[in-house]
Design a protein around this motif. Structure first.
Motif: not given
Lengths: 282, 255
Positions: B11-13, B77-86
């Protein structure tokens, strides 16, 4: 369990993976599942309206009062300024202002579609479109509160709407559709670039004066079609004209539908492309 | 059956601050040369998660440990589906409940009772369904008449009681928790602890991000030690804690 919904499974596959749904599919799914959560966004919108006027005597009908005051003060003054008859000007102004307020507040509030709910975006997994529908529906509720004035005004000034009135429903539907793309596009732009909301706000103010809201495009004489090609005028005209017993201006529907088509496709393209960035921006 | 699977997740942002927030600057930057654009845009890319692999099944209770900024909350947050992995693949199956922030979904102008329904809605529970839980939630909070007051009049501790009671009224299959309960008073913490016990028993998978080693030792059987977005150690809880302690001591002796 109350919620055997689509959120039960969550499947993101990497760009390298083969079966990750395309961005277009994900964006479409977002818009559709969001629409399906009508119980959520409709309730949130109702609550927004209720809470804004909590503790006040008239509740949301304060909106109605403020519109009446505006119409009353502007109506008589501008009828004099434009040398027109109050009894034909006031109904024209009333409908113009009411629809204008709906359009303008969709554009202005659209800038906050995502920033206004940033803590929700950061903590809860919901289709992003839920926030969009909530905003549009909230403004539709405000419009409904203002609309109660209309029958009185029409009755008072003996205006008889024609059969074209049935077109108001599709017209409002198209306006809401425009509200959806506007709040997605402006919501994303404003989340990314924080100077967009003030730019939009001052732009909307200018648009109010250059759009035939409180004056008729006829006043432009030879330049009449310039006023009629203004999409904001088109949006107002498709609601106003039939209620006043008039025909809509020649291009209103075509202009409105063209703007809807362009807006929806442009907005969708950006939404699909950059949707995943929204929680980082807001 | 509840399953959580992560494969090679990155995950990069971009982090926006200062002038990168300005449309005018962005437009000016676009019209000038490339290297100038980078300066003018003032944009920093953060790689928050780096090649994370993870597989959780029924009964797994995973602790996420690591220093501040290691990516614990981001991973939740990735597990919760809030952030979409890169990049990479995230699959979860089962009803997910994420307790990331106590205040979320509470409207300060609405009363406690209204907020029970409201927060329920954000948890995807229909108001008709939530009404059935309302009394139990109200009883747990012990807020009494305060429940009919606007939430903005609550103290921080009262707000946490309310938020905790609502979030835990329906046991989820996958529970993701960030550590945020500590602001409650001792009486509440003891009570929350008892409720959590039942809750964790009912939940199939637990992921808990925490700095508190005794807490994770009590709750979890597996652990991941995150450092700067990498998995520094993973496996049995005690082994990972030992690795974490070694790193801490190395850091302390180096300093």
């Amino acid at each position: 369990m109350p919620s055997a919904t689509s959120s039960d499974t969550n499947d993101f596959r990497g760009l390298a993976g083969t079966s990750r749904p395309s961005r277009t599919v994900q964006a479409t799914t977002d818009l559709i599942t969001g629409l399906g959560k009508i119980w959520l966004w409709a309730e949130l919108a109702k609550q927004d309206t209720r809470l804004r006027y909590r503790g006040s005597l008239l509740g949301p009908f304060w909106l109605t009062i403020s519109t009446i005051v505006m119409i009353g003060s502007m109506g008589f003054l501008y009828a004099k300024l434009f040398h027109t008859d109050v009894s034909s000007y006031l109904p024209f102004l009333t409908l113009g202002l009411i629809v204008w307020q709906f359009v303008a507040s969709l554009i202005n509030e659209g800038c906050g579609t995502f920033t206004a709910v940033s803590s929700i975006l950061q903590q809860v997994r919901l289709p992003y479109s839920v926030h969009v529908y909530r905003l549009v529906f909230r403004n539709l509720l405000v419009l409904a509160h203002n609309f109660v004035i209309v029958p009185f005004i029409l009755f008072m000034f003996h205006v008889t709407p024609n059969w074209g009135v049935v077109w108001i429903l599709p017209a409002l539907l198209v306006l809401c559709l425009n509200g959806v793309w506007v709040s997605i596009l402006f919501g994303m732009l404003s989340a990314r670039f924080r100077d967009v909301p003030p730019i939009v706000a001052s732009f909307v103010q200018v648009v109010f004066f250059v759009t035939p809201v409180f004056w008729s495009p006829d006043a432009l004489g030879a330049w009449k079609s310039l006023g009629e090609l203004n999409p904001i005028f088109a949006a107002i005209d498709v609601v106003r004209a039939p209620l006043l017993g008039l025909h809509t201006a020649p291009y209103s529907w075509s202009v409105l539908l063209l703007v809807t088509l362009l807006g929806c496709s442009g907005s969708f393209a950006i939404f699909a492309r950059l949707r995943y960035r929204i929680p980082f921006w807001a | 059956m509840a399953v959580v699977r992560l494969e090679r997740v990155f995950l990069e942002y971009p982090v926006y601050h200062g002038s990168s927030r300005s449309l005018k600057k962005a437009l000016l930057a676009a019209s000038t040369q490339g290297n100038l654009a980078r300066d003018a845009l003032d944009r920093v890319n953060v790689r928050a998660l780096n090649n994370i692999d993870l597989e959780l099944r029924n009964g797994d209770r995973l602790a996420l440990i690591g220093p501040n900024g290691a990516g614990k909350t981001t991973l939740l947050k990735v597990l919760a589906g809030i952030y979409e992995p890169t990049q990479g693949c995230v699959v979860t199956s089962g009803r997910v409940s994420a307790l990331l922030d106590a205040q979320v979904g509470l409207n300060p102008d609405a009363t406690g009772r209204e907020n029970i329904i409201l927060r329920g809605m954000y948890m995807d529970i229909h108001p008709r369904e939530m009404v059935k839980h309302a009394d139990e939630v109200a009883a747990f909070t012990e807020l009494g008449q305060y429940l009919d007051m606007p939430v903005r009049t609550y103290s921080a501790g009262m707000m946490i009681r309310l938020a905790f009671a609502i979030s835990t009224c329906v046991p989820p299959e996958i529970l993701l928790m960030d550590e945020w309960l500590a602001a409650g008073d001792a009486h509440f913490l003891a009570k929350a602890h008892r409720r959590m016990e039942a809750f964790v028993q009912a939940s199939n998978i637990l992921v808990l991000a925490s700095h508190s080693i005794p807490l994770v030792q009590e709750w979890c059987n597996r652990a991941i030690f995150l450092q700067q977005g990498y998995v520094a150690a993973s496996g049995d809880i005690n082994e990972v804690i030992a690795a974490y302690r070694r790193t801490l001591q190395m850091g302390a002796s180096a300093a």
